[in-house]
Design a protein around this motif. Structure first.
Motif, PDB file in Angstrom:
ATOM      1  N   GLY A 179      52.724  52.512  88.252  1.00 43.87           N
ATOM      2  CA  GLY A 179      51.501  52.765  87.518  1.00 43.87           C
ATOM      3  C   GLY A 179      50.270  52.266  88.267  1.00 43.87           C
ATOM      4  N   THR A 180      49.109  52.699  87.799  1.00 38.04           N
ATOM      5  CA  THR A 180      47.847  52.264  88.386  1.00 38.04           C
ATOM      6  C   THR A 180      46.957  51.754  87.257  1.00 38.04           C
ATOM      7  N   SER A 181      45.666  51.756  87.461  1.00 38.71           N
ATOM      8  CA  SER A 181      44.746  51.350  86.403  1.00 38.71           C
ATOM      9  C   SER A 181      44.717  52.411  85.306  1.00 38.71           C
ATOM     10  N   TYR A 182      44.268  51.992  84.116  1.00 40.71           N
ATOM     11  CA  TYR A 182      44.134  52.947  83.017  1.00 40.71           C
ATOM     12  C   TYR A 182      42.855  52.644  82.256  1.00 40.71           C
ATOM     13  N   GLN A 183      42.039  53.669  82.079  1.00 37.71           N
ATOM     14  CA  GLN A 183      40.811  53.546  81.304  1.00 37.71           C
ATOM     15  C   GLN A 183      40.955  54.373  80.039  1.00 37.71           C
ATOM     16  N   PHE A 184      40.684  53.742  78.887  1.00 39.76           N
ATOM     17  CA  PHE A 184      40.811  54.423  77.608  1.00 39.76           C
ATOM     18  C   PHE A 184      39.768  55.535  77.490  1.00 39.76           C
ATOM     19  N   PRO A 185      40.045  56.557  76.688  1.00 36.41           N
ATOM     20  CA  PRO A 185      39.013  57.557  76.401  1.00 36.41           C
ATOM     21  C   PRO A 185      37.740  56.893  75.874  1.00 36.41           C
ATOM     22  N   ASP A 186      36.612  57.577  76.011  1.00 38.39           N
ATOM     23  CA  ASP A 186      35.318  56.957  75.748  1.00 38.39           C
ATOM     24  C   ASP A 186      35.103  56.538  74.299  1.00 38.39           C
ATOM     25  N   ASP A 187      35.932  57.012  73.366  1.00 43.18           N
ATOM     26  CA  ASP A 187      35.706  56.669  71.958  1.00 43.18           C
ATOM     27  C   ASP A 187      36.665  55.612  71.421  1.00 43.18           C
ATOM     28  N   VAL A 188      37.516  55.008  72.279  1.00 44.91           N
ATOM     29  CA  VAL A 188      38.455  53.995  71.799  1.00 44.91           C
ATOM     30  C   VAL A 188      38.445  52.770  72.705  1.00 44.91           C
ATOM     31  N   GLY A 189      38.790  51.619  72.141  1.00 49.94           N
ATOM     32  CA  GLY A 189      38.884  50.390  72.911  1.00 49.94           C
ATOM     33  C   GLY A 189      39.652  49.339  72.139  1.00 49.94           C
ATOM     34  N   ILE A 190      40.002  48.244  72.819  1.00 48.33           N
ATOM     35  CA  ILE A 190      40.694  47.117  72.189  1.00 48.33           C
ATOM     36  C   ILE A 190      39.644  46.140  71.688  1.00 48.33           C
ATOM     37  N   SER A 191      39.631  45.878  70.406  1.00 42.84           N
ATOM     38  CA  SER A 191      38.614  45.015  69.809  1.00 42.84           C
ATOM     39  C   SER A 191      38.932  43.544  70.052  1.00 42.84           C
ATOM     40  N   ILE A 192      37.916  42.785  70.470  1.00 44.35           N
ATOM     41  CA  ILE A 192      38.002  41.328  70.551  1.00 44.35           C
ATOM     42  C   ILE A 192      36.717  40.743  69.970  1.00 44.35           C
ATOM     43  N   GLY A 193      36.813  39.507  69.443  1.00 45.47           N
ATOM     44  CA  GLY A 193      35.616  38.809  68.997  1.00 45.47           C
ATOM     45  C   GLY A 193      35.350  38.824  67.519  1.00 45.47           C
ATOM     46  N   THR A 194      36.211  39.476  66.707  1.00 44.07           N
ATOM     47  CA  THR A 194      36.033  39.459  65.256  1.00 44.07           C
ATOM     48  C   THR A 194      37.145  38.627  64.627  1.00 44.07           C
ATOM     49  N   PRO A 195      36.965  38.168  63.366  1.00 47.29           N
ATOM     50  CA  PRO A 195      38.017  37.378  62.702  1.00 47.29           C
ATOM     51  C   PRO A 195      39.340  38.126  62.573  1.00 47.29           C
ATOM     52  N   MET A 196      39.305  39.457  62.629  1.00 46.14           N
ATOM     53  CA  MET A 196      40.528  40.248  62.504  1.00 46.14           C
ATOM     54  C   MET A 196      41.258  40.404  63.832  1.00 46.14           C
ATOM     55  N   ASP A 197      40.615  40.025  64.914  1.00 48.91           N
ATOM     56  CA  ASP A 197      41.208  40.230  66.233  1.00 48.91           C
ATOM     57  C   ASP A 197      42.031  39.022  66.662  1.00 48.91           C
ATOM     58  N   PRO A 198      43.083  39.246  67.457  1.00 46.50           N
ATOM     59  CA  PRO A 198      43.869  38.111  67.965  1.00 46.50           C
ATOM     60  C   PRO A 198      43.042  37.259  68.915  1.00 46.50           C
ATOM     61  N   GLN A 199      43.330  35.959  68.921  1.00 45.45           N
ATOM     62  CA  GLN A 199      42.660  35.029  69.825  1.00 45.45           C
ATOM     63  C   GLN A 199      43.507  34.721  71.058  1.00 45.45           C
ATOM     64  N   TRP A 200      44.820  34.926  70.937  1.00 43.22           N
ATOM     65  CA  TRP A 200      45.753  34.605  72.018  1.00 43.22           C
ATOM     66  C   TRP A 200      46.654  35.797  72.292  1.00 43.22           C
ATOM     67  N   ILE A 201      47.179  35.808  73.511  1.00 43.71           N
ATOM     68  CA  ILE A 201      48.150  36.844  73.884  1.00 43.71           C
ATOM     69  C   ILE A 201      49.349  36.175  74.568  1.00 43.71           C
ATOM     70  N   ARG A 202      50.461  36.889  74.565  1.00 45.29           N
ATOM     71  CA  ARG A 202      51.618  36.493  75.388  1.00 45.29           C
ATOM     72  C   ARG A 202      51.663  37.412  76.602  1.00 45.29           C
ATOM     73  N   LEU A 203      51.599  36.815  77.786  1.00 46.09           N
ATOM     74  CA  LEU A 203      51.703  37.569  79.029  1.00 46.09           C
ATOM     75  C   LEU A 203      53.150  37.526  79.498  1.00 46.09           C
ATOM     76  N   GLU A 204      53.759  38.697  79.641  1.00 45.67           N
ATOM     77  CA  GLU A 204      55.157  38.806  80.060  1.00 45.67           C
ATOM     78  C   GLU A 204      55.227  39.546  81.396  1.00 45.67           C
ATOM     79  N   ILE A 205      55.833  38.899  82.381  1.00 46.83           N
ATOM     80  CA  ILE A 205      56.028  39.531  83.688  1.00 46.83           C
ATOM     81  C   ILE A 205      57.523  39.566  83.996  1.00 46.83           C
ATOM     82  N   HIS A 206      58.012  40.781  84.237  1.00 43.36           N
ATOM     83  CA  HIS A 206      59.423  40.978  84.573  1.00 43.36           C
ATOM     84  C   HIS A 206      59.548  41.056  86.095  1.00 43.36           C
TER      85      HIS A 206
END
Length: 618
Positions: free
Chosen positions: A282-309
């Protein structure tokens, strides 16, 4: 990189060196491009028209000889089609639609289905541009489909049309990709954030799943992540099999440090809602112009789990790694918050694949009827715009099929020529709507002719998986919906005793895997009742049950009738065909007989355009 940028270099060289052949007139920009060989000698540009079902290629090769481009299959180049062309020393061009009779011999097709748009040779490159239908009525021409396509390229150092295995290359490409990062809006106020493991000592084991928990960027107001790309440490690229980022529910208690994702400490497997994912090829991926991953609101996750195989097949010692995912985000908001829904066969050893099989199907069912109850709030219709397919080395094909009210509605996505080495996020040609109550079925096809023992589901690359990640909006709290069959029923159908799931799995080792028993096992797995496991971002799990519905194959569209010849008499003409449509070129064609005038006009027009472009930049 687009073909336009590379063509400027060719153009500058052409202006200062003599060139000859069938020259290019004004031509449309080709959006997609890729090098086809490790030495970057062969550069391919392409574009397509989905409505007309025509694809245009431009192949640029560092040679003064012939060049060729076509399509082949997974196992052998024999039978592959190859469009070849070149420029003779006297300036005349040759161009032909051919196929490989054997590994060393080309034969011209009776039906000439490729349309030449230009052939040019200078002191550095031979460049050939042509178009062809996705599907011609000539059985010697392999179809261009939405599957992974194995592009066959070859060249010679002179005009003798002879195959040299050192100059033949096959590269898997998803040719009919729908969008490209260069075509999308890039906010000026972009911020970059890296999620990575730092100086991790890769174990000498064949397979390692390394996990750590990291905070997302801290922002004072809502932002959207709109692009991600792999960040791979130099020289470790071949060891990194996949990277996944999982969003953690705010109620999760998270461990610190780096540890085995699925080892002794279960805390390192917390957080199961995939946010973004990358896999080998795979390479980079850019979402279509009308969608994105939300961060910064009370409903958004504050932490992530990074998994590398990691796949350290050579058991190399002392290798440190700092790979991860680079995210691009901006305060410029998009219309929709996106989510990812994981579908497929629940990954554990109830998933088995017999040895020595040409084809074995596995199924994972998802029933969405409980989504609203588990989400806690009404779930709006899901709008799917992209997907990522994932199996391991035995995988040959995957598809996700949608059902509503007991009837098959559509195939959401599929790849009938899956390649483990090319796993990239893909966009759908049109967005697909999933309503509450719909059923989603994932079918995976495997081949294990090279194995003499059972393959079980599991995390290792030599184990198997059957997963499809759907990218959708608007986001909800459901992270995964996967199924698995009643293994006790399967064991009984194979004549084995089993009173629980563990005994059922163990019983598979007692089966003599004859062709008859392989078919019996596949049939039993499809007929067995499926347990469906639904999980939320907060690790709430509920089960339901269901049955695998039949899949009605999607009929192939009509082929395009050639204007350049007839199908060989001994070949069967497809029942349905239509007249050949106009190609995607927009290129004017100069005849070989008018080369001096064509050359002059081409040089004058290109030079004027180039000078005008330079003046506009000053």
């Amino acid at each position: 990189m687009t073909c336009t940028l590379f063509s400027w270099l060719i153009l500058l060289l052409a202006l200062t060196t003599p060139s000859q052949g069938h020259h290019f007139g004004p031509k449309s920009r080709l959006r997609y491009s890729r090098f086809l060989d490790p030495s970057n000698v062969m550069f391919l540009c392409w574009d397509f028209d989905l409505e007309a079902e025509v694809i245009t290629f431009e192949l640029q090769v560092r040679t003064a000889g012939w060049v060729g481009l076509g399509v082949t299959n997974r196992y052998t180049n024999v039978g592959g089609d190859l469009v070849v062309g070149g420029v003779l020393p006297d300036g005349n061009v040759y161009f032909s639609d051919q196929h490989l009779v054997d590994e060393d011999t080309l034969k011209e097709d009776g039906s000439q289905d490729a349309e030449l748009q230009g052939l040019m040779e200078d002191a550095f490159y031979t460049t050939m541009r042509f178009s062809r239908p996705f599907r011609s009525c000539d059985p010697h021409d392999q179809d261009i489909t939405s599957d992974t396509v194995r592009v066959l390229a070859a060249y010679g150092q002179d005009d003798t049309l002879k195959l040299d295995r050192e100059h033949i290359f096959v590269k898997s490409i998803f040719l009919l990709q729908i969008v490209h990062p260069d075509d999308l809006d890039v906010p000026e106020d972009t911020i970059i954030h890296d999620l990575e493991i730092t100086d991790f000592l890769i174990p000498e084991d064949d397979t390692t799943y390394a996990c750590t928990f990291l905070p997302l960027p801290i922002v004072s107001k809502k932002h959207h992540i709109y692009k991600f790309e792999p960040k791979l440490a130099h020289r470790n690229e071949t060891m990194v099999h996949h990277i996944l980022v999982y969003a953690c529910g705010n109620a999760s208690t998270l461990p610190t440090g780096i540890s085995d994702c699925y080892g002794a400490d279960p805390a390192f497997s917390l957080c199961s809602q995939v946010v973004v994912g990358w896999a080998v090829g795979g390479t980079s991926y850019q979402f279509p112009d009308d969608v994105g991953i939300s961060i910064g609101t009370p409903m958004d996750p504050q932490w992530i789990r990074l998994e590398i195989h990691y796949s350290n097949f050579h058991n190399l010692p002392g290798i440190y790694d700092s790979s991860g995912i680079r995210m691009y985000y901006s305060p410029r908001l998009r219309r929709y918050d996106m989510g990812v829904l994981q579908l497929g066969f629940f990954t554990f050893p109830i998933h088995f694949i017999p040895p020595g099989t040409q084809s074995f199907m596995s199924y994972g069912l998802c029933k969405t009827e409980k989504f609203e109850e588990m989400n806690g709030t009404p779930v709006p219709d899901i709008q799917v715009y992209g997907y990522l397919l994932h199996t391991h080395l035995a995988g040959r094909a995957l598809q996700a099929v949608q059902y509503r009210n007991g009837s098959q509605l559509r195939t959401i996505c599929r790849d009938g020529s899956y390649d483990f080495s090319l796993q990239e996020t893909r966009d759908l040609p049109a967005r697909v709507e999933i309503k509450p109550g719909d059923e989603l079925l994932v079918e995976c096809q495997y081949q294990t002719l090279d194995r003499d023992s059972l393959t079980f589901g599991g995390p290792s690359t030599i184990n198997e998986m059957c997963l499809i990640f759907l990218f959708y909006y608007p986001r909800n709290n459901i992270s995964s919906c996967m199924g698995y069959p009643d293994i006790i029923y399967v064991a009984h159908e194979l004549g084995e005793e089993a009173s629980d799931s563990m005994e059922g799995m163990m019983a598979m080792n007692n089966v003599e895997w004859t062709p008859e028993n392989i078919k019996k096992a596949e049939k039993a797995c499809k007929e067995a009742q499926q347990t469906v496991i639904i999980k939320t971002i907060d690790e709430v799990v509920e089960n339901t049950t269901g049955w695998i519905p039949d899949i009605i194959p999607t009929p192939r569209g009509p082929c395009l009738e050639s204007t350049g010849g007839k199908v060989e008499p001994h070949d069967k003409t497809p029942a349905g065909f239509r007249a050949k449509l106009l190609s995607l070129s927009g290129a004017s064609m100069a005849s070989p007989g008018s080369l001096p005038l064509a050359t002059l006009l081409f040089t004058q027009g290109t030079l004027s355009l180039f000078l005008a472009t330079l003046q506009a930049r000053d």
